[in-house]
Design an enzyme around this catalytic site. Structure first.
Site, PDB file in Angstrom:
ATOM      1  N   PRO A   7      11.448 -55.483  19.796  1.00 19.36           N
ATOM      2  CA  PRO A   7      12.689 -54.826  19.373  1.00 19.36           C
ATOM      3  C   PRO A   7      13.290 -54.113  20.575  1.00 19.36           C
ATOM      4  O   PRO A   7      12.581 -53.431  21.321  1.00 19.36           O
ATOM      5  CB  PRO A   7      12.199 -53.816  18.331  1.00 19.36           C
ATOM      6  CG  PRO A   7      10.817 -53.472  18.767  1.00 19.36           C
ATOM      7  CD  PRO A   7      10.249 -54.718  19.423  1.00 19.36           C
ATOM      8  N   MET A   8      14.591 -54.273  20.797  1.00 20.92           N
ATOM      9  CA  MET A   8      15.250 -53.610  21.919  1.00 20.92           C
ATOM     10  C   MET A   8      16.583 -53.061  21.438  1.00 20.92           C
ATOM     11  O   MET A   8      17.569 -53.793  21.307  1.00 20.92           O
ATOM     12  CB  MET A   8      15.437 -54.588  23.081  1.00 20.92           C
ATOM     13  CG  MET A   8      14.150 -54.903  23.819  1.00 20.92           C
ATOM     14  SD  MET A   8      14.311 -56.232  25.038  1.00 20.92           S
ATOM     15  CE  MET A   8      13.995 -57.660  23.982  1.00 20.92           C
ATOM     16  N   CYS A  98      10.473 -45.548  21.213  1.00 26.02           N
ATOM     17  CA  CYS A  98      11.821 -45.379  21.760  1.00 26.02           C
ATOM     18  C   CYS A  98      11.890 -44.126  22.631  1.00 26.02           C
ATOM     19  O   CYS A  98      11.568 -43.022  22.180  1.00 26.02           O
ATOM     20  CB  CYS A  98      12.842 -45.283  20.628  1.00 26.02           C
ATOM     21  SG  CYS A  98      14.542 -45.092  21.237  1.00 26.02           S
ATOM     22  N   GLY A 200       5.539 -54.685  28.210  1.00 26.78           N
ATOM     23  CA  GLY A 200       6.095 -53.992  29.356  1.00 26.78           C
ATOM     24  C   GLY A 200       5.975 -54.749  30.660  1.00 26.78           C
ATOM     25  O   GLY A 200       4.877 -55.125  31.065  1.00 26.78           O
TER      26      GLY A 200
END
Length: 328
Positions: A7-8, A98, A200
């Site tokens: 999710p971005m 987030c 990441g």
């Protein structure tokens, strides 16, 4: 191995999720977050973030999309999770990753990683609301300013009933600055009895191999690397990461063109005219890391503000908006 699509927030919306899952097979994707803050949200809020809920929770390429919730109130999150499962999502995910200041100021996302006990209460409350058989996962970073509570946070989530964990191997303070500290994923995986995936700084096959070697886990979630290189996951599946394969970027660009056209059409139809060009530019800005053609197109549209000018630029670069019908 499992390959997951991250999710971005503000980047990977349902339209881009659709085209990326057409380009590559993923085991599952996770939506942008739905912010939960004191109210019971109507079903339309979940469908707005994940319109796949109208199609069995899957993209057009049949990749399941787990819907992500963000908040800090265990009871409110549990009530919303119970409401969400009425729509039969392929899974429910919690956001503790987030790093955005606006989100963190309202006690959401990675800022909660200073409070392992709260993470446990959130996970336990949502676990009670999500029926067995519906996957229940979470995504976390390594901490707020340091990694001192990383293992404790992971253990709290596992004890609360989370069935799988994705670890973005940076702290909130790190933001998106390299490097990713994949060795911490290994420490977390050793400390919990649930599957752990690494996330990441995976931009290439070589990054993926190093990530797996340092993290010791088989599953990897791809984020900006998947947006910048839409066929990365496909190459990883085809070659198993055994070595860097020869990449024909010209052939990939030809395959990518109709997906760019489809993405632009959907962005243009869904968003107001002043905003839709920015979405295409955002994707092109990442694509130019790997594709010279994207660099040339990005330069051509960088100052463009009107959708009609985007249309004209795409045609000049051999990409016609009618390449794919919208319903494809």
């Amino acid at each position: 191995m499992r390959l997951l699509l991250a999710p971005m927030e503000g980047l990977l919306d349902a339209d881009l999720r659709d085209v990326l899952t057409r380009a590559c097979p993923y085991d599952w994707a996770v939506s942008e977050f739905v912010r939960v803050s004191g109210t019971l949200l109507p079903h339309r809020c979940y469908r707005r973030v994940s319109p796949e809920l109208l199609s069995g929770g899957r993209t057009a390429a049949a990749v399941p999309v787990r819907l992500q919730l963000l908040g800090s109130d265990p009871s409110c999150l549990a009530d919303n999770a119970a409401n969400l499962v009425e729509l039969a999502p392929p899974g429910v995910d919690l956001n503790f990753g987030c790093p955005a200041p606006t989100v963190n100021r309202h006690r959401g996302g990675a800022v909660l990683l200073d409070e392992p006990e709260l993470l446990y209460r959130i996970a336990a409350a949502v676990r009670a609301a999500v029926p067995a058989g519906t996957p229940f996962t979470a995504k976390m970073r390594l901490g707020v300013a340091d990694t001192s509570k990383a293992v404790e946070c992971a253990q709290a989530l596992a004890a609360g009933g989370v069935e799988g964990l994705v670890v973005h191997a940076r702290t909130k303070l790190d933001g998106y600055r390299p490097p990713a500290h994949w060795v911490w994923v290994a420490r977390i995986a050793e400390a919990v009895d649930i599957p752990v995936a690494a996330n990441g700084e995976v931009w290439s096959e070589a990054d993926w191999r190093r990530c797996r070697a340092e993290s010791g886990v088989a599953d990897v979630m791809l984020g900006r690397g998947a947006v910048a290189d839409p066929f990365l996951a496909r190459r990883l599946r085809a070659h198993g990461g055994a070595g860097d394969c020869a990449i024909d970027r010209d052939a990939e660009w030809a395959e990518l063109q109709p997906l760019l056209a489809l993405y632009w059409r959907r962005a243009h139809e869904r968003l107001r005219a002043p905003h839709s060009p920015g979405r295409l530019k955002q994707w092109l800005n990442l694509l130019r890391r790997n594709y010279p053609q994207a660099e040339h197109l990005f330069r051509d549209v960088r100052a463009v503000r009107r959708p009609t000018e985007i249309d004209a630029a795409l045609v000049r670069h051999g990409i016609a908006a009618a390449t794919l019908p919208l319903a494809a």
